[in-house]
Design an enzyme around this catalytic site. Structure first.
Site, PDB file in Angstrom:
ATOM      1  CG  ASP A 168      -0.461  -0.239   2.498  1.00  0.00           C
ATOM      2  OD1 ASP A 168       0.766  -0.407   2.613  1.00  0.00           O
ATOM      3  OD2 ASP A 168      -1.247  -0.280   3.457  1.00  0.00           O
TER       4      ASP A 168
HETATM    5  C1  LAN Z   1       3.659  -1.227  10.078  1.00  0.00           C
HETATM    6  C2  LAN Z   1       3.776   0.169   9.639  1.00  0.00           C
HETATM    7  C3  LAN Z   1       3.160   0.477   8.317  1.00  0.00           C
HETATM    8  C4  LAN Z   1       1.961  -0.388   8.037  1.00  0.00           C
HETATM    9  C5  LAN Z   1       1.034   0.155   6.913  1.00  0.00           C
HETATM   10  C6  LAN Z   1       1.771   0.479   5.642  1.00  0.00           C
HETATM   11  C7  LAN Z   1       0.390   1.442   7.406  1.00  0.00           C
HETATM   12  C8  LAN Z   1      -0.063  -0.865   6.666  1.00  0.00           C
HETATM   13  O1  LAN Z   1      -1.000  -0.376   5.766  1.00  0.00           O
HETATM   14  C9  LAN Z   1       0.496  -2.212   6.316  1.00  0.00           C
HETATM   15  C10 LAN Z   1       1.323  -2.748   7.484  1.00  0.00           C
HETATM   16  C11 LAN Z   1       2.482  -1.817   7.902  1.00  0.00           C
HETATM   17  C12 LAN Z   1       3.592  -1.992   6.907  1.00  0.00           C
HETATM   18  C13 LAN Z   1       3.055  -2.188   9.264  1.00  0.00           C
HETATM   19  C14 LAN Z   1       3.063  -3.601   9.702  1.00  0.00           C
HETATM   20  C15 LAN Z   1       3.488  -3.888  11.140  1.00  0.00           C
HETATM   21  C16 LAN Z   1       4.603  -2.968  11.594  1.00  0.00           C
HETATM   22  C17 LAN Z   1       5.782  -3.174  10.685  1.00  0.00           C
HETATM   23  C18 LAN Z   1       4.066  -1.533  11.489  1.00  0.00           C
HETATM   24  C19 LAN Z   1       2.825  -1.279  12.312  1.00  0.00           C
HETATM   25  C20 LAN Z   1       5.178  -0.742  12.130  1.00  0.00           C
HETATM   26  C21 LAN Z   1       5.654  -1.629  13.290  1.00  0.00           C
HETATM   27  C22 LAN Z   1       5.070  -3.040  13.063  1.00  0.00           C
HETATM   28  C23 LAN Z   1       6.096  -4.124  13.473  1.00  0.00           C
HETATM   29  C24 LAN Z   1       5.530  -5.493  13.244  1.00  0.00           C
HETATM   30  C25 LAN Z   1       6.484  -3.903  14.934  1.00  0.00           C
HETATM   31  C26 LAN Z   1       7.363  -4.954  15.537  1.00  0.00           C
HETATM   32  C27 LAN Z   1       6.549  -6.003  16.166  1.00  0.00           C
HETATM   33  C28 LAN Z   1       6.478  -7.276  15.762  1.00  0.00           C
HETATM   34  C29 LAN Z   1       5.324  -8.084  16.183  1.00  0.00           C
HETATM   35  C30 LAN Z   1       7.519  -7.888  14.914  1.00  0.00           C
END
Ligand code: LAN
Length: 661
Positions: free
Chosen positions: A394
């Protein structure tokens, strides 16, 4: 709110909001902001700092302690995230250890209250699996007490349905260094403070613990996803495997290390996220002299990228930053408001933001991608910036939409071949069910979720289709169709995506969001994509979504969903109106052609009244989320989503000739 007879003029509100955005725009043209919230991250880094003898100086230590103090809950615990409505054993135990390592004495009230909560709610032995793992690295828990994390899994043929290369990239990249560290049983040398903490956590009973019996123990507070029978079976098998002679261990560890170093190299040592960034550095630290160069490269970069000194203290962010994502949305919001904004103030902001967008598209695939379980990257956009390098479905789509929206306006443009690469990449990511996942095409069966060992997170095992990602990709493909007529076969993919979305709509008319709270967000994406792909406003799906939102509007005109909505998967009212959620709802209703003009106006008035005199909107409850349970702060949402929604509301009035002006 009593009806205000004076007609509502949103132009001054939009102009003030632009000035605020101009003020907040950073030197790179993007909007740096606080991306904190999760409470398990910082203690892992503090643990590393202790093990590597790199504790921060006194001033920063004080700011770190301030942060923990600010998020400590009234009952003494620390929640999974900074605004949790209940304590978590996982983060309370890790938080306790971190505070003690940062020099807070055991008899300090903050420490005693935390420890009292831990003991009143079970014990450190009930911390969720990632907590136990972190404790092991400091010798505060015994490796025998965790379920083996077998490095040998990485030697399986990729066809094996349980091959870790099939996991969601975040889970995959976390369990990779975990497997190495587990395989090596890496443990920091004991010292007086660790020994004191061990004594405090286990009330002097450490030597008497039956470790094998603790593997499946989990505190009630941490048991969001209880271990399934399938997982119990797999865990027993892994314990059995560990009793065999470890003939493959050396090879498996070498394979893990190779993949770890590839990830470091592919991301400029930022790594995909804060967890593997810390764990990879733990690996390099424990490698000794051989790992020194890798460690020394990563350590300062981490500091710069992941630590953020915010209004409530020094914290660790959930990603190296959120700048590409925020920039793409800020651009689209400002463009929607363009007619209402003074060009001489708008253009420089757009121009600088466009520079950031252009300069942060990913130009190359990672070397030997397939060998390292990486998909193509070229033409994609990341969530943060090019240095980080992992493209996201996205983010690529929002980047692409923004780039097209600004085509022809500035001198140095995103090159056309790279725009075509984005389209190809988006197409390559489409799942067999018609939807799009977050980073990659779905690789593992959804059944793998039954083996989720994290306890505190939901849905971390496979990257399956999401409403938001599917919506963004569909909107981008519709634009691609117009921009590159006849060049790509898009009707099939678009049709299958629409089908996925229609199936995802819930019986109450809403769409569930996975990456922000929750139904206002999901419905904004669901409805926007259906309309963009040609659904008529009279389409029953649209009507049901509109009715859903109207039912949820509060009497003051706003919308508000509590953060716990995501974990409960059912609407829970928030305490007061929320600007981002109100903006998503208003924008959805406007796009959907909702005929209840007074409802729309009440929403618009609420948003305007909420704006501060400097053009900002006040800080509000965190609205981002991941894996159902953990909230995360998208601090810029409040600054641009109201602009977008108010502009659309105003444009609708202009189109219908109903709003004054
Ligand atoms: C994110 C940040 C961005 C987010 C969007 C692009 C907004 C979304 O539309 C798709 C998923 C995504 C890429 C996403 C997935 C999970 C993340 C990477 C996070 C919320 C930022 C931090 C999180 C990550 C998994 C945190 C570490 C924790 C674990 C359980 C590994």
């Amino acid at each position: 709110m009593s009806p205000d007879p004076a007609p509502l003029d949103v132009d001054p509100v939009l102009t003030r909001a632009l000035d605020n955005l101009a003020r907040l725009q950073g030197p790179r043209g993007s909007w740096p902001s606080d991306y904190g919230g999760p409470m398990f991250l910082l203690p892992m880094w503090v643990a590393l700092a202790w093990a590597a003898k790199r504790l921060p100086d006194a001033q920063r230590t004080a700011r770190l302690v301030t942060y923990f103090t600010n998020v400590q809950r009234p009952d003494g615990s620390i929640g999974l995230h900074a605004e949790s409505t209940s304590g978590s054993m996982f983060t309370s135990v890790l938080g306790y250890v971190a505070l003690r390592l940062l020099g807070v004495p055991a008899d300090d009230a903050r420490a005693t209250r935390l420890l009292a909560w831990i003991h009143a709610n079970g014990s450190a032995l009930g911390a969720a699996s990632w907590g136990k793992f972190t404790l092991c690295l400091l010798g505060l828990y015994d490796w025998k007490g965790i379920v083996p994390l077998l490095p040998e899994l990485w030697l399986l043929p990729y066809d094996a349905p349980m091959h870790p290369g099939r996991l969601w990239c975040h889970a995959r990249m976390v369990y990779l260094p975990m497997a190495w560290l587990y395989g090596m049983k890496s443990t920091a040398p004991d010292d007086a403070l660790l020994s004191a903490i061990r004594h405090e956590l286990y009330q002097g009973q450490y030597a008497r613990i039956d470790w094998a019996a603790q593997r499946a123990v989990v505190a009630k507070a941490d048991d969001y996803r209880p271990n399934t029978r399938a997982l119990q079976g797999v865990n027993r098998a892994q314990v059995g495997f560990e009793m065999l002679p470890g003939l493959l261990r050396k090879r498996a560890l070498a394979e893990c290390l190779k993949l770890i170093r590839h990830e470091d190299a592919a991301t400029n040592d930022l790594d995909i996220g804060p967890v593997n960034a810390v764990l990879n550095m733990f690996v390099h630290h424990f490698r000794g002299p051989e790992g020194r160069a890798d460690f020394e490269r990563g350590w300062p970069k981490f500091d710069e990228a992941y630590l953020w000194d915010g209004h409530d203290g020094l914290k660790m962010q959930g990603y190296n930053n959120a700048e590409l994502w925020d920039t793409a949305f800020a651009l689209q919001a400002l463009l929607a408001a363009e007619r209402s904004l003074p060009a001489e103030r708008l253009t420089p902001v757009l121009s600088r933001a466009y520079d950031f967008l252009r300069d942060n598209q990913i130009l190359e695939d990672v070397p030997e991608a397939a060998r390292h379980y990486r998909h193509a990257s070229k033409g994609g956009w990341p969530f943060s910036d090019r240095k980080h390098g992992w493209p996201i479905t996205d983010c690529t789509s929002e980047g692409f939409k923004s780039a097209l929206a600004l085509e022809g306006r500035f001198e140095h443009e995103v090159p056309l071949p790279l725009l075509r690469d984005s389209v190809r990449l988006i197409l390559s990511w489409q799942n067999d069910d018609g939807g799009w996942a977050s980073y990659e095409k779905q690789r593992g069966g959804t059944w793998l979720e039954a083996l989720n060992p994290s306890q505190v997170f939901g849905d971390i095992m496979v990257d399956a289709s999401f409403v938001e990602c599917t919506s963004a990709c569909l909107q981008a493909l519709v634009k691609a169709k117009r921009r590159f007529p006849g060049e790509f076969e898009l009707d099939g993919p678009i049709g299958r995506g629409v089908e996925f979305l229609r199936n995802a709509q819930r019986p109450d008319g809403s769409f569930e969001g996975s990456w922000a709270v929750c139904f206002t967000y999901g419905t904004w994406f669901g409805v926007s994509a259906l309309l963009a792909t040609g659904a008529h406003r009279d389409d029953p799906s649209i009507g049901r979504a509109v009715d859903f939102l109207l039912r949820k509007q509060r009497s003051d005109g706003s919308w508000s969903e509590h953060g716990d909505t995501c974990r409960e998967r059912a609407w829970l009212d928030g305490a007061e109106g929320h600007a981002a959620q109100t903006s998503w709802a208003l924008s959805t209703l406007v796009r959907a052609g909702c005929r209840d003009a007074p409802a729309l106006e009440r929403a618009a008035r609420w948003l305007c009244a909420r704006q501060a005199s400097d053009g900002s909107w006040p800080r509000e409850p965190m609205v981002g989320v991941f894996n159902r349970t953990c909230l995360i702060n998208y601090d810029c949402y409040r600054h641009y989503f109201p602009v977008w929604a108010l502009a659309e509301w105003k444009n609708l009035g202009l189109a219908q000739g109903t709003t004054p002006r």
